[in-house]
Design an enzyme around this catalytic site. Sequence first.
Site, PDB file in Angstrom:
ATOM      1  N   GLU A  54       0.882  -1.174   0.000  1.00 31.55           N
ATOM      2  CA  GLU A  54       0.000   0.000   0.000  1.00 31.55           C
ATOM      3  C   GLU A  54       0.918   1.222   0.000  1.00 31.55           C
ATOM      4  O   GLU A  54       1.558   1.516   1.000  1.00 31.55           O
ATOM      5  CB  GLU A  54      -0.901  -0.067   1.236  1.00 31.55           C
ATOM      6  CG  GLU A  54      -2.149   0.748   1.084  1.00 31.55           C
ATOM      7  CD  GLU A  54      -1.958   2.160   1.570  1.00 31.55           C
ATOM      8  OE1 GLU A  54      -1.347   2.967   0.837  1.00 31.55           O
ATOM      9  OE2 GLU A  54      -2.415   2.443   2.692  1.00 31.55           O
ATOM     10  N   CYS A 114      -2.838   8.127   3.795  1.00 34.23           N
ATOM     11  CA  CYS A 114      -2.620   7.642   2.425  1.00 34.23           C
ATOM     12  C   CYS A 114      -3.800   8.017   1.528  1.00 34.23           C
ATOM     13  O   CYS A 114      -3.601   8.499   0.418  1.00 34.23           O
ATOM     14  CB  CYS A 114      -2.358   6.149   2.417  1.00 34.23           C
ATOM     15  SG  CYS A 114      -3.389   5.201   3.514  1.00 34.23           S
TER      16      CYS A 114
END
Length: 469
Positions: A243, A277
């Site tokens: 990720e 994120c």
Amino acid sequence: MQTYRNTLNGTLVDPVSCYEIFNPANGQSLGMAPESDEQEVDRAVQSAKLAQNSWAKQGDKERRDVINRVAQILEENSDYLAELITREQGKPLSGPGSRFEMQACVGWTQVPASLDLPPEIVYEDDERKDTLHRVPLGVVAAIAPWNWPLMIAIWQIIPAIRMGNAVVLKPSEYTPIATLEMVRLINQVLPAGVLNTVTGDGSIGSKLTHHPEINKIMFTGSESTGRRIIEASAKNLSPITLELGGNDAAIVMPGTNVKNIANDLFWGAFLNMGQTCACIKRLYVHEDDYDAVMAELSAIASQMKIGDGMDESVLVGPLQNKMQFEKVQELVSDAKTSGCDVREFGEVPDQGYFMPLTLVGDIKDGQRLVDEEQFGPALPIIRYRDLEDAVESANGLDAGLGASLWADKPAEASKLATRLEAGTVWINQHGAIHPMVPFGGNKASGYGVEFGIEGLKAVTQSRVVSLKK
Ligand code: NDP
């Protein structure tokens, strides 16, 4: 001064060497964190390997019970851990801050405990029966970042152990303390060796991911480190979940009632001071709605209190570290020198890595603050005339973690949604992750997904038993 310790094979170990951790809000010392060496990495991996065998042999119900007890411990210690997060990471106790992070830790522990991956008959006829079993991979190396240190560690740890793996976790060198304390606490109910930690900088992360006994790597962090992780995985052919953050675009569709969405847009961009994120990192607004969006976001930003997050009335804290602080400052200063309309809100304390909430208008694609992931509280707002151009801009970068569309008529946004190149496209919300819903990136934002059934599958390998009738 307190010295925090790694957990290896269920035991707290005295560190060979240490380094000091400081509060990003005021520079005060928080204590000493251990610095692992290569031998400690090896001991941690060997402990995990040994424990994994018997952990995997435990019945499904036993593993589920243990994980539910982990959730209970997280819940009971939420206040203690939330305070540590605030002091170490910087996000406030209040609002979508460290208490919110602890609630997420509990939820992301309970949900995998409630899910099952039973054997599946994938084919059957008169002559044969083929059953697919999901078996553990072995030892999982979990490399966590500093923005949501406990929550992201939980995303990595819990599915892995739920499926019968053992874990060696390396927290970020910037935020080890709260994570070490969480691991110490949950080790009270985990069998020894199922969850171990090592600490230190990226070189320790690298030693862990290169260790010959690692069977899976879970990583959240930057794209450049992600590429190094891929290289490391070649050694053992370890599968990886990557990720790598992103540069999420949000598009406000023409004529949308801005008042209705302003608060969600604001937090979509400024959650955790933008150090998330899946935050809005580029906001595309139709030229006719631009002034209204600027006005609404400015009104919200000007009401926010910036300060030490231990103060209950504070909703915006400091950036977590000097590297990030300087990176965001540099992008804002580039926007200023390029003649953008830089509007700064909030009174910033004299010490600590604080920044004003910053809205940047009169900016275009191709400028650094738009094209580079800022990961901080500075939002570029870009005008568009034609919705097609906004879609092209949103898809114009390599990153593809999240994206969002904002509209009064969600059906219209839905028609456009699958054209946005991102792992998740939200409508009238951004970053609204859920423990049942797969989450992961497209393009350079990584591969593999976390959460839900798909997230459990990602920490297993398939084994087919094929029977001749
Ligand atoms: P990194 O990707 O370097 O850090 C993430 C984790 O990886 C940390 O635990 C780090 O350790 C570890 N690590 C670093 N190098 C290696 C390696 N070679 N092998 C294994 N593990 C390694 O991110 P940074 O902290 O340097 O931040 C840089 C940028 O990344 C930020 O400005 C932001 O844009 C982005 N980022 C994205 C995140 C996300 O949620 N997707 C989270 C954090 C950052 P250590 O920190 O101890 O060096």
